[in-house]
Design a protein around this motif. Structure first.
Motif, PDB file in Angstrom:
ATOM      1  N   VAL A 173      -6.265   0.225  -6.943  1.00 42.80           N
ATOM      2  CA  VAL A 173      -4.951  -0.430  -7.074  1.00 42.80           C
ATOM      3  C   VAL A 173      -4.502  -0.437  -8.524  1.00 42.80           C
ATOM      4  N   LYS A 174      -5.416  -0.790  -9.446  1.00 40.52           N
ATOM      5  CA  LYS A 174      -5.076  -0.830 -10.862  1.00 40.52           C
ATOM      6  C   LYS A 174      -4.734   0.558 -11.378  1.00 40.52           C
ATOM      7  N   LYS A 175      -5.511   1.545 -10.957  1.00 38.10           N
ATOM      8  CA  LYS A 175      -5.277   2.910 -11.408  1.00 38.10           C
ATOM      9  C   LYS A 175      -3.899   3.404 -10.919  1.00 38.10           C
ATOM     10  N   LEU A 205       1.853   4.850 -11.748  1.00 40.85           N
ATOM     11  CA  LEU A 205       3.241   4.763 -11.288  1.00 40.85           C
ATOM     12  C   LEU A 205       4.138   3.982 -12.250  1.00 40.85           C
ATOM     13  N   SER A 206       3.578   3.008 -12.963  1.00 39.90           N
ATOM     14  CA  SER A 206       4.386   2.241 -13.928  1.00 39.90           C
ATOM     15  C   SER A 206       4.815   3.102 -15.095  1.00 39.90           C
ATOM     16  N   LEU A 207       3.962   4.013 -15.500  1.00 42.18           N
ATOM     17  CA  LEU A 207       4.351   4.927 -16.569  1.00 42.18           C
ATOM     18  C   LEU A 207       5.455   5.885 -16.092  1.00 42.18           C
ATOM     19  N   TYR A 234       0.831  -1.204   0.000  1.00 43.38           N
ATOM     20  CA  TYR A 234       0.000   0.000   0.000  1.00 43.38           C
ATOM     21  C   TYR A 234       0.865   1.253   0.000  1.00 43.38           C
ATOM     22  N   ARG A 235       1.946   1.222   0.779  1.00 41.58           N
ATOM     23  CA  ARG A 235       2.823   2.385   0.813  1.00 41.58           C
ATOM     24  C   ARG A 235       3.530   2.571  -0.515  1.00 41.58           C
ATOM     25  N   LEU A 236       3.981   1.446  -1.121  1.00 38.35           N
ATOM     26  CA  LEU A 236       4.679   1.529  -2.392  1.00 38.35           C
ATOM     27  C   LEU A 236       3.795   2.063  -3.513  1.00 38.35           C
ATOM     28  N   LEU A 237       2.483   1.731  -3.477  1.00 42.51           N
ATOM     29  CA  LEU A 237       1.539   2.194  -4.508  1.00 42.51           C
ATOM     30  C   LEU A 237       0.871   3.502  -4.116  1.00 42.51           C
ATOM     31  N   GLU A 238       1.295   4.048  -2.966  1.00 40.04           N
ATOM     32  CA  GLU A 238       0.782   5.335  -2.482  1.00 40.04           C
ATOM     33  C   GLU A 238      -0.726   5.288  -2.289  1.00 40.04           C
ATOM     34  N   ASP A 244       1.271  -7.149  -7.517  1.00 37.87           N
ATOM     35  CA  ASP A 244       0.962  -8.583  -7.480  1.00 37.87           C
ATOM     36  C   ASP A 244       0.443  -9.000  -6.109  1.00 37.87           C
ATOM     37  N   SER A 245       1.016  -8.421  -5.044  1.00 37.06           N
ATOM     38  CA  SER A 245       0.614  -8.796  -3.689  1.00 37.06           C
ATOM     39  C   SER A 245      -0.852  -8.458  -3.422  1.00 37.06           C
TER      40      SER A 245
END
Length: 589
Positions: A143-145, A150-152, A129-133, A176-177
């Motif tokens: 999560v997908k959004k 962030l991947s871009l 959660y922290r990594l994906l802000e 993935d988690s």
């Protein structure tokens, strides 16, 4: 979080057995590798230091015989000992292969361990959660959004900043988690999406099916940790050495010596025992050697043992050696003679030691005479000036006859050594010795021992008087006049003997009369220093004046012996039987 879900102790995650295995492998591989490396860089250095020391344990400088023949043999022997060719045996190849396999295994474990440790550090404080802000109440759509956004931003093709790649990988693991069922389960159990990343014993073997890992690991442990050391130990203890006694003589031969040595064993009986030993019987002739051996036996008139048609190979080689006819041997027979001579020397010493323990003076002297004959290549039983002077380099029977007629007569080896340098030179020039031969003879005179008795005393340790039945001590102080202070004698001059490193040694015999007849005790003196104390203990047999005789016999040179009388007074003890130590505890310094 990782700290709570995956951070177990060493006992829980199985790291302790793995590090224990690493420690065992390190204790085996590192010392073994250092020893092998030392052997490759300095081959034979230990053997050279042992056989040709420059300094003794007490600090005396060792003086080796410097005749041309001994120098050449010594240099050739040292060259063979230090040659790397001698290392490349089948045993060396096998040990090297095992060592390389152990190093491969150790390297594999270390690489695997580093990989796991780096992966573990990657997931330190892993929080998707922290990594994906995102907050913990975020939906799957959130999560997908967040992942798309962030991947871009951190994709390696678009972001060239340092650390962008690691950041992208961690965000993918975080995604993935929270979306993949298996990754989510791993995260819930282990704190990361990849499952267990712990240090375990199973890392020590290559990746195989889990069902077979246990079997393979057990086999590895049995082969490398237990099998290799046990095999090497068996190699060191087994083979031909397993059939030998600590003195280097074959067990069958020692049994025969123990049964055969008696009070009447003289030099001829000792010679017969030597030539019937297991070592001699094992010296079998090749088919191509039989005619040569038969011709030599006829020429030298070698007698065959009773019940045998012809003399054995050992009998012929012994006769050739004692008559100094080594040049008549083929290369194969010369190699066989050089191989068996050191064995015969050990057997003759074994006969002397057995006779000494059993109190047989004739047998001791016979065995020592045989030993001297082997070392100096002289016929057993040969005595007198001719036999003694044949030990001098470049002297033969004809030259010895001329030497005896010269202005400075040398009747035996002792008188030859006592001549001054100038007297020796004049005498030897008169018999035709060349300049180099004169130098050799002079070096021999410096090397041959000139032992003298400085003092001899009989006393009882801790007592003022010597009493009947005491355990008294005979101390004989000796001095080597051919050595300077602080020097020690090196190997003896033995140009015809196979081994160059034959040490000088003496035997002290002590005879004292008693009511039941004279009793003789012996002790071997191996100290080669310039000043030596020879010590022997005995039981005082009677009250009053005790007249005794002690003798010193050189075990390596013919004709060197010293004899002296000693008298001491013994009183009647106030407390009989309080003598002290066991008289069998003979010692020498």
């Amino acid at each position: 979080m990782a700290s709570s879900r995956g951070g177990s102790s060493g006992e829980e995650d199985g790291s302790t057995p793995l590090f224990f295995l690493l420690a065992i492998l390190g204790c085996i591989v590192l010392p073994w590798s250092l020893t092998a490396l030392w052997g490759l860089l300095f081959p034979g250095s230990k053997d050279v230091d042992k056989l040709y020391p420059t300094v003794t344990e007490d600090g005396s400088r060792v003086r080796q015989c410097q005749t041309q023949a001994m120098n050449s043999k010594r240099e050739a022997h040292i060259a063979s000992l230090t040659s790397r060719k001698a290392l490349y045996t089948r045993g060396f190849v096998f040990r090297t292969i095992i060592l390389l396999l152990l190093w491969c295994w150790l390297t594999y474990i270390v690489v695997q361990l580093r990989s796991v440790m780096s992966t573990s550090s990657l997931y330190a404080d892993f929080d998707p959660y922290r990594l994906l802000e995102l907050g913990r109440s975020a939906s799957k759509a959130d999560v997908k959004k967040a992942w798309r956004r962030l991947s871009l931003k951190y994709h390696p093709d678009k972001n060239k900043e340092t650390g962008a790649v690691e950041k992208f990988i961690l965000m993918k693991k975080a995604y993935d988690s929270l979306t993949d069922p298996i990754a989510a389960k791993n995260y819930a159990m282990y704190g990361n999406p990849d499952g267990p990343t712990r240090v375990e014993l199973g890392m020590a073997i290559p990746t195989i099916s889990k069902d077979q890992q246990g079997i393979v690991l057990v086999l590895f442990l049995l082969v490398f940790v237990l099998g290799v050391p046990i095999f090497l130990l068996c190699c060191m203890m087994g083979g031909a050495d397993a059939e030998k006694c600590p003195n280097g003589v074959l067990k069958d031969t020692m049994e025969a010596v123990l049964k055969s040595v008696s009070a009447s064993t003289d030099v001829k009986a000792a010679e017969a025992l030597l030539l019937s030993s297991a070592e001699s019987l094992g010296c079998m002739p090749l088919e191509a050697e039989k005619e040569e051996l038969k011709a030599l036996a006829g020429e030298l008139k070698v007698k065959a043992p009773k019940g045998v048609d012809q003399a054995s190979k050992a009998h012929v080689l012994f006769a050739v050696h004692c008559k100094r006819l080594h040049g008549q041997l083929s290369d194969s027979l010369r190699q066989d003679l050089d191989s068996i001579l050191p064995k015969w020397r050990l057997i003759s010493l074994a006969i002397a030691e057995v006779a000494m323990r059993q109190g047989f003076p004739i047998a001791v002297e016979g065995a020592l005479e045989l030993h001297r004959s082997l070392v100096q290549a002289l016929e057993p039983g040969a005595s007198g000036g001719n036999a003694e002077l044949l030990q001098v380099p470049h002297l033969d029977v004809e030259r010895i006859k001329q030497l005896r007629k010269g202005p400075h007569k040398a009747l035996d080896i002792s008188s030859f050594a006592e001549l001054s340098t100038e007297e020796r030179k004049k005498s030897l020039e008169a018999v035709g010795l060349s300049t180099q031969e004169l130098l050799d003879a002079e070096e021999f005179a410096k090397a041959v021992p000139r032992l003298s008795i400085v003092e001899s005393t009989v006393f009882v340790e801790g007592e003022d008087n010597v009493c009947k039945d005491d355990i008294a001590t005979l101390r004989v102080k000796l001095s080597r006049k051919n050595l300077a202070k602080g020097e020690a004698a090196g190997a003896v001059h033995a140009p015809f003997f196979a081994s160059v490193a034959v040490p000088e040694a003496w035997w002290l015999s002590f005879t004292i009369s008693a009511a039941r007849g004279a009793k003789t005790r012996f002790v071997r003196v191996t100290n080669t220093a310039q000043e030596v104390d020879a010590v022997l203990r005995f039981s005082v047999p009677s009250v009053g004046k005790n007249r005794c005789k002690f003798s010193l016999f050189c075990e390596t040179y013919v004709g060197l012996a010293i004899e002296q009388q000693i008298t001491f007074e013994a009183k009647l003890a106030d407390n009989p039987g309080s003598g002290g130590a066991d008289p069998d505890d003979d010692v020498s310094d």
